[in-house]
Design a protein around this motif. Structure first.
Motif, mmCIF file in Angstrom:
data_model
loop_
_atom_site.group_PDB
_atom_site.id
_atom_site.type_symbol
_atom_site.label_atom_id
_atom_site.label_comp_id
_atom_site.label_asym_id
_atom_site.label_seq_id
_atom_site.Cartn_x
_atom_site.Cartn_y
_atom_site.Cartn_z
ATOM 1 N N ASN A 192 0.804 -1.230 0.000
ATOM 2 C CA ASN A 192 0.000 0.000 0.000
ATOM 3 C C ASN A 192 0.832 1.272 0.000
ATOM 4 O O ASN A 192 0.285 2.369 -0.122
ATOM 5 C CB ASN A 192 -0.978 0.004 1.181
ATOM 6 C CG ASN A 192 -0.273 -0.078 2.531
ATOM 7 O OD1 ASN A 192 0.578 0.750 2.852
ATOM 8 N ND2 ASN A 192 -0.640 -1.079 3.346
ATOM 9 N N SER A 196 -3.902 4.782 2.721
ATOM 10 C CA SER A 196 -5.005 4.239 3.504
ATOM 11 C C SER A 196 -5.598 3.028 2.785
ATOM 12 O O SER A 196 -6.417 3.164 1.886
ATOM 13 C CB SER A 196 -6.072 5.315 3.714
ATOM 14 O OG SER A 196 -7.137 4.829 4.482
ATOM 15 N N ALA A 197 -5.168 1.852 3.155
ATOM 16 C CA ALA A 197 -5.660 0.588 2.603
ATOM 17 C C ALA A 197 -6.146 -0.275 3.758
ATOM 18 O O ALA A 197 -5.725 -0.085 4.901
ATOM 19 C CB ALA A 197 -4.549 -0.117 1.835
ATOM 20 N N PRO A 198 -7.046 -1.230 3.492
ATOM 21 C CA PRO A 198 -7.631 -2.024 4.588
ATOM 22 C C PRO A 198 -6.595 -2.680 5.499
ATOM 23 O O PRO A 198 -6.727 -2.624 6.728
ATOM 24 C CB PRO A 198 -8.470 -3.066 3.846
ATOM 25 C CG PRO A 198 -8.888 -2.373 2.586
ATOM 26 C CD PRO A 198 -7.711 -1.525 2.198
ATOM 27 N N ALA A 202 -6.169 -1.760 9.419
ATOM 28 C CA ALA A 202 -6.346 -2.827 10.414
ATOM 29 C C ALA A 202 -5.132 -2.915 11.332
ATOM 30 O O ALA A 202 -5.268 -3.112 12.550
ATOM 31 C CB ALA A 202 -6.576 -4.159 9.703
#
Length: 230
Positions: A192, A196-198, A202
């Motif tokens: 990423n 801002s990626a999952p 997380a």
């Protein structure tokens, strides 16, 4: 398919008394961690058409960017990339940090441009008259005189030299984020690149921010207070 960028704008500036034109673009302004990076590509009236395939870096695959970067460096009269770290972004703010990265890129050039073409509508490279946060930047770098700046919205889409600068900035910053991934693999920066990626969000929720996160920002999954104190 988008229209390929050309050197029409750049050649117009070079016919108008500019000897060496610096095309400038930034990468990483909206990332959650890692540096903000400024790429500069210098061209002259003798510079040929840009290497085939040059586009705004956001429109290219990682493989295409990596293949084009060395071609861009050989094609340009000169080129450089400057970075401002996440800690510096926290210290002076993103706009001043972009100026700091730009100063570092200008300082790394052997051929100094006498004019700059900057993607966007805000000239963050030229020092403001007033003191303040930008005065702090002066203490962080040996300042280089900034030549006259022309801003242009979507220059990275329209101007081949600016698109080339975006490729150098993107590949340079991506390489830094891949290296940092080895230190903090849980945030998946190799994939990423700090955006801002999952998987990134997380990990922030689970682990909080790392030393390379922009802790003054409202990071997803954390509170600003926790981000500053952790």
């Amino acid at each position: 398919m988008s229209t390929a960028p050309t050197l029409r704008v750049e050649r117009s500036m070079l016919r108008d008394g500019v000897t060496h034109l610096g095309a400038v673009d930034e990468v990483g302004r909206g990332a959650l961690c890692g540096p903000v990076s400024i790429g500069i590509v210098v061209i002259s009236a003798a510079t040929r058409t840009a290497p085939q395939g040059v586009r705004d870096s956001k429109l290219l695959t990682p493989e295409a960017r990596e293949a084009l970067a060395p071609k861009v460096r050989r094609w340009a009269v000169d080129s450089a990339v400057g970075h401002a770290l996440a800690s510096e972004i926290d210290e002076v703010g993103i706009m001043a940090a972009m100026r700091l990265a730009g100063q570092r890129a200008l300082g790394a050039l052997d051929v100094r441009p006498d004019a700059l073409l900057l993607d966007g509508n805000h000239n963050y490279l030229t020092p403001p008259v007033q003191e303040g946060l930008f005065g702090e930047v002066s203490a962080m770098v040996d300042e280089v005189e900034v030549p006259p700046v022309t801003t242009m919205i979507k220059a990275d889409m329209k101007c081949a030299a600016v698109a080339a600068a975006s490729i150098l900035a993107k590949t340079s910053r991506d390489a830094l984020m891949v290296a940092l991934h080895e230190e903090y693999p849980d945030y998946a920066w190799a994939d990423n690149k700090g955006y801002s990626a999952p998987a990134h969000i997380a990990a922030l929720e689970r682990l909080g921010p790392s030393a390379y996160h922009r802790r003054s920002w409202s990071l997803p999954g954390t509170s600003p207070v926790l981000a500053l104190e952790s």
